[in-house]
Write an enzyme that holds these catalytic residues in place. Structure first.
Site, short mmCIF file in Angstrom:
data_model
loop_
_atom_site.label_atom_id
_atom_site.label_comp_id
_atom_site.label_asym_id
_atom_site.label_seq_id
_atom_site.Cartn_x
_atom_site.Cartn_y
_atom_site.Cartn_z
N ASP A 1 0.87 -1.17 0.00
CA ASP A 1 0.00 0.00 0.00
C ASP A 1 0.91 1.23 0.00
O ASP A 1 2.14 1.11 -0.20
CB ASP A 1 -1.00 -0.03 1.16
CG ASP A 1 -0.35 0.20 2.53
OD1 ASP A 1 0.89 0.30 2.61
OD2 ASP A 1 -1.09 0.27 3.52
N CYS B 1 3.00 -3.27 4.09
CA CYS B 1 2.16 -2.13 4.48
C CYS B 1 2.91 -1.44 5.62
O CYS B 1 4.09 -1.70 5.82
CB CYS B 1 0.74 -2.56 4.84
SG CYS B 1 0.59 -3.67 6.24
N THR C 1 2.66 -1.55 9.02
CA THR C 1 3.08 -2.47 10.09
C THR C 1 3.29 -3.89 9.61
O THR C 1 3.89 -4.70 10.32
CB THR C 1 1.98 -2.55 11.17
OG1 THR C 1 0.78 -3.02 10.53
CG2 THR C 1 1.72 -1.19 11.82
N HIS D 1 10.02 -24.07 8.72
CA HIS D 1 8.99 -24.73 9.51
C HIS D 1 7.58 -24.52 8.98
O HIS D 1 6.73 -25.41 9.13
CB HIS D 1 9.03 -24.21 10.96
CG HIS D 1 10.24 -24.67 11.71
ND1 HIS D 1 10.41 -24.44 13.05
CD2 HIS D 1 11.36 -25.34 11.30
CE1 HIS D 1 11.57 -24.95 13.47
NE2 HIS D 1 12.17 -25.50 12.41
N HIS E 1 7.11 -31.01 10.28
CA HIS E 1 6.40 -29.76 9.96
C HIS E 1 5.34 -29.95 8.88
O HIS E 1 4.42 -29.16 8.77
CB HIS E 1 7.41 -28.69 9.53
CG HIS E 1 8.42 -28.41 10.59
ND1 HIS E 1 8.10 -27.80 11.78
CD2 HIS E 1 9.74 -28.71 10.66
CE1 HIS E 1 9.17 -27.72 12.54
NE2 HIS E 1 10.20 -28.27 11.88
C1 RB5 Z 1 -1.98 2.67 6.48
O1 RB5 Z 1 -2.02 3.88 7.13
C2 RB5 Z 1 -1.75 1.55 7.47
O2 RB5 Z 1 -2.88 1.35 8.26
C3 RB5 Z 1 -1.39 0.26 6.73
O3 RB5 Z 1 -0.27 0.48 5.96
C4 RB5 Z 1 -1.06 -0.95 7.57
O4 RB5 Z 1 -0.10 -0.67 8.53
C5 RB5 Z 1 -2.20 -1.71 8.10
O5 RB5 Z 1 -2.06 -2.74 8.76
#
Ligand code: RB5
Length: 144
Positions: A8, A65, A67, A98, A133
């Site tokens: 994203d 993304c 996180t 694994h 596994h």
């Molecule tokens: C975008 O702001 C953020 O929410 C997205 O990149 C991600 O971290 C979602 O899990």
């Protein structure tokens, strides 16, 4: 080996950096977007990369993304996808050995591009161990 890439807006810069890195290591890259830092919805890109793996258009996927959490949740809804959010090379190694992970998920806002390259390198060089596994992965597949 072909790698499907997706991010994203929060993962866009790292995706671009990893694209160059992968090409320099002679991997084929299928870039499924996003293609700018304009805000988009991460599930759209998780689905594209997951479908590439399912339809054998790519061998492995990399999703990014902010996180890594949203991409992980979304990609793991798709049958046959084992997406692993990895913050360290050791996690990437064990995700392959694994868990037979077929998608690597990275947090674009939390790690450096150098660390991400190291994680990618490890993920793409390790192989599933099978053995004990295998039945664990099979039990996951039975939940799908
Ligand atoms: C975008 O702001 C953020 O929410 C997205 O990149 C991600 O971290 C979602 O899990």
């Amino acid at each position: 080996m072909k790698i499907a890439l997706g991010s994203d807006h929060a993962g866009f810069k790292l995706k671009e950096a990893l694209k160059g890195f992968l090409v320099s290591r002679n991997f084929k890259v299928l870039d499924e977007g996003t293609y700018s830092e304009d805000a988009v919805d991460y599930p759209d890109f998780a689905r594209k990369v997951a479908d590439d793996i399912k339809n054998k258009k790519a061998d492995f996927g990399i999703l990014i993304c902010g996180t890594g959490i949203g991409m992980s949740i979304a990609a793991n809804r798709i049958k046959g996808i084992r997406a692993a959010l990895c913050l360290f090379p050791e996690m990437a190694k064990l995700a392959r050995l694994h868990n037979d992970a077929n998608v690597l998920v990275l947090p674009g806002r939390l790690i450096s591009s150098e660390l991400a390259q190291w994680i990618v390198e490890v993920f793409l060089s390790e192989k599933f161990e099978g053995g004990r596994h295998q039945q664990r992965v099979r039990k996951i597949e039975e939940m799908e």
